[in-house]
Design a protein around this motif. Structure first.
Motif, PDB file in Angstrom:
ATOM      1  N   VAL A 105      -9.797  -3.316  -2.812  1.00  0.00           N
ATOM      2  CA  VAL A 105     -10.872  -4.067  -2.569  1.00  0.00           C
ATOM      3  C   VAL A 105     -11.776  -3.212  -1.726  1.00  0.00           C
ATOM      4  O   VAL A 105     -11.449  -2.543  -0.532  1.00  0.00           O
ATOM      5  N   MET A 106     -13.213  -3.082  -1.880  1.00  0.00           N
ATOM      6  CA  MET A 106     -14.203  -2.284  -0.882  1.00  0.00           C
ATOM      7  C   MET A 106     -15.083  -3.418  -0.467  1.00  0.00           C
ATOM      8  O   MET A 106     -15.607  -4.223  -1.076  1.00  0.00           O
ATOM      9  N   VAL A 107     -15.232  -3.262   1.050  1.00  0.00           N
ATOM     10  CA  VAL A 107     -16.029  -4.090   1.555  1.00  0.00           C
ATOM     11  C   VAL A 107     -16.982  -3.133   1.963  1.00  0.00           C
ATOM     12  O   VAL A 107     -17.053  -2.204   2.946  1.00  0.00           O
ATOM     13  N   ILE A 108     -18.320  -3.438   1.462  1.00  0.00           N
ATOM     14  CA  ILE A 108     -19.589  -2.777   1.606  1.00  0.00           C
ATOM     15  C   ILE A 108     -20.734  -3.579   2.427  1.00  0.00           C
ATOM     16  O   ILE A 108     -21.167  -4.472   1.393  1.00  0.00           O
ATOM     17  N   MET A 160     -17.896   0.764   5.979  1.00  0.00           N
ATOM     18  CA  MET A 160     -17.277   0.719   4.535  1.00  0.00           C
ATOM     19  C   MET A 160     -15.731   0.534   4.707  1.00  0.00           C
ATOM     20  O   MET A 160     -15.139   1.439   5.355  1.00  0.00           O
ATOM     21  N   LYS A 161     -15.074  -0.440   4.182  1.00  0.00           N
ATOM     22  CA  LYS A 161     -13.653  -0.728   4.207  1.00  0.00           C
ATOM     23  C   LYS A 161     -13.084  -0.584   2.922  1.00  0.00           C
ATOM     24  O   LYS A 161     -13.691  -1.086   2.058  1.00  0.00           O
ATOM     25  N   LEU A 162     -11.983   0.000   2.707  1.00  0.00           N
ATOM     26  CA  LEU A 162     -11.125  -0.020   1.424  1.00  0.00           C
ATOM     27  C   LEU A 162      -9.574  -0.381   1.577  1.00  0.00           C
ATOM     28  O   LEU A 162      -8.987   0.078   2.539  1.00  0.00           O
ATOM     29  N   TYR A 163      -9.509  -1.623   1.140  1.00  0.00           N
ATOM     30  CA  TYR A 163      -8.347  -2.204   1.209  1.00  0.00           C
ATOM     31  C   TYR A 163      -7.373  -1.774   0.069  1.00  0.00           C
ATOM     32  O   TYR A 163      -7.798  -1.735  -1.220  1.00  0.00           O
ATOM     33  N   LEU A 164      -6.241  -1.076   0.259  1.00  0.00           N
ATOM     34  CA  LEU A 164      -5.315  -0.442  -0.716  1.00  0.00           C
ATOM     35  C   LEU A 164      -3.794  -0.592  -0.290  1.00  0.00           C
ATOM     36  O   LEU A 164      -3.460  -0.946   0.767  1.00  0.00           O
ATOM     37  N   THR A 165      -3.016   0.037  -1.275  1.00  0.00           N
ATOM     38  CA  THR A 165      -1.753   0.303  -1.186  1.00  0.00           C
ATOM     39  C   THR A 165      -1.567   1.995  -1.523  1.00  0.00           C
ATOM     40  O   THR A 165      -2.449   2.410  -2.292  1.00  0.00           O
ATOM     41  N   GLU A 166      -0.591   2.450  -1.019  1.00  0.00           N
ATOM     42  CA  GLU A 166      -0.454   3.954  -1.229  1.00  0.00           C
ATOM     43  C   GLU A 166      -0.228   4.321  -2.602  1.00  0.00           C
ATOM     44  O   GLU A 166      -0.399   5.262  -3.076  1.00  0.00           O
ATOM     45  N   ASN A 167       0.541   3.354  -3.261  1.00  0.00           N
ATOM     46  CA  ASN A 167       1.202   3.643  -4.641  1.00  0.00           C
ATOM     47  C   ASN A 167      -0.051   3.248  -5.853  1.00  0.00           C
ATOM     48  O   ASN A 167       0.411   3.278  -6.982  1.00  0.00           O
ATOM     49  N   SER A 168      -1.058   2.684  -5.405  1.00  0.00           N
ATOM     50  CA  SER A 168      -1.959   2.043  -6.472  1.00  0.00           C
ATOM     51  C   SER A 168      -2.547   3.230  -6.991  1.00  0.00           C
ATOM     52  O   SER A 168      -3.553   3.793  -6.275  1.00  0.00           O
ATOM     53  N   LYS A 174      -9.581   3.000   5.859  1.00  0.00           N
ATOM     54  CA  LYS A 174      -8.493   2.448   5.116  1.00  0.00           C
ATOM     55  C   LYS A 174      -7.471   1.381   5.741  1.00  0.00           C
ATOM     56  O   LYS A 174      -7.511   1.278   7.049  1.00  0.00           O
ATOM     57  N   VAL A 175      -7.505   0.114   4.737  1.00  0.00           N
ATOM     58  CA  VAL A 175      -6.793  -0.926   5.330  1.00  0.00           C
ATOM     59  C   VAL A 175      -5.796  -1.182   4.315  1.00  0.00           C
ATOM     60  O   VAL A 175      -5.896  -1.591   3.219  1.00  0.00           O
ATOM     61  N   TYR A 176      -4.377  -0.938   4.886  1.00  0.00           N
ATOM     62  CA  TYR A 176      -3.319  -1.012   4.034  1.00  0.00           C
ATOM     63  C   TYR A 176      -2.885  -2.210   3.959  1.00  0.00           C
ATOM     64  O   TYR A 176      -2.527  -3.128   4.791  1.00  0.00           O
ATOM     65  N   VAL A 177      -2.594  -3.019   2.561  1.00  0.00           N
ATOM     66  CA  VAL A 177      -2.139  -3.976   2.243  1.00  0.00           C
ATOM     67  C   VAL A 177      -0.475  -4.007   2.069  1.00  0.00           C
ATOM     68  O   VAL A 177      -0.049  -3.461   1.505  1.00  0.00           O
TER      69      VAL A 177
END
Length: 195
Positions: free
Chosen positions: A54-57, A1-9, A28-31
């Motif tokens: 965005v979460m990739v499952i 499972m991957k989570l595409y994110l930003t720290e401030n979101s 965690k995958v930082y955008v």
């Protein structure tokens, strides 16, 4: 499972909080928000809205924090965070919708305008934000939690932009029940600090 994110979101934060509480491991995958990675073709293939998280499952991409919360709660949280019965699920769901409406268009957008992240009418957004805080006060004046008299994903969904309301010019001093609820959330085991 991957989570595409930003720290401030704040929406990414919601997912990280529930994963922390439930001790769910993910990557965690930082955008790169500043360089608009979220608007590039590769990202838009996962989320045509061009937003995080965005979460990739299992090879499927889901682009909304509410979907992520529902998935994590149902997959890893048993009945505690999202009950299976129709009445309980409806009670939680109304607050999930509230998080994506009054809280989002009031508190989050007020913050965005005040911080120069978006355009728009600050006073109008603050009006929606005050409505959100009034509704929360209505509930929290007689209840410790938003749904089912216990912590659920409803609380997680509503928390981040309420916590950051002062960044949008909306002081929480006039909302003591809301401030007390924020503190209750922060005391839950596994809750992540939001600066």
């Amino acid at each position: 499972m991957k989570l595409y994110l930003t720290e401030n979101s704040g929406n990414s934060y919601k997912v990280r909080v529930l994963a922390s509480i439930l001790k769910v491991r993910y990557k965690k995958v930082y955008v790169d928000w500043d360089n608009k990675e979220h608007k590039q073709p590769a990202f838009l293939k996962m989320n045509p809205r061009g937003q995080v998280p965005v979460m990739v499952i299992e090879g499927k991409a889901f682009w909304d924090s509410t979907a992520h919360l529902v998935y994590l709660a149902r997959k890893y949280g048993g009945k505690k965070w999202l009950p299976p019965d129709p009445l309980g699920m409806a009670e939680v769901s109304q607050w999930l919708a509230f998080a994506q409406n009054e809280i989002y268009f009031g508190l989050q957008w007020s913050r965005g305008v005040a911080k120069g992240l978006r355009g728009g009418n600050l006073e109008e957004y603050q009006g929606y934000g005050r409505k959100a805080l009034d509704v929360l006060t209505w509930r929290l004046a007689k209840h410790d939690w938003l749904a089912l008299n216990r912590p659920t994903i409803a609380d997680i969904a509503c928390y981040p932009y309420v916590k950051r309301a002062p960044e949008g010019g909306l002081s929480l001093d006039a909302y003591p029940a809301v401030k007390a609820w924020l503190k209750r959330c922060e005391k839950l085991p596994g809750w992540l600090k939001l600066d």
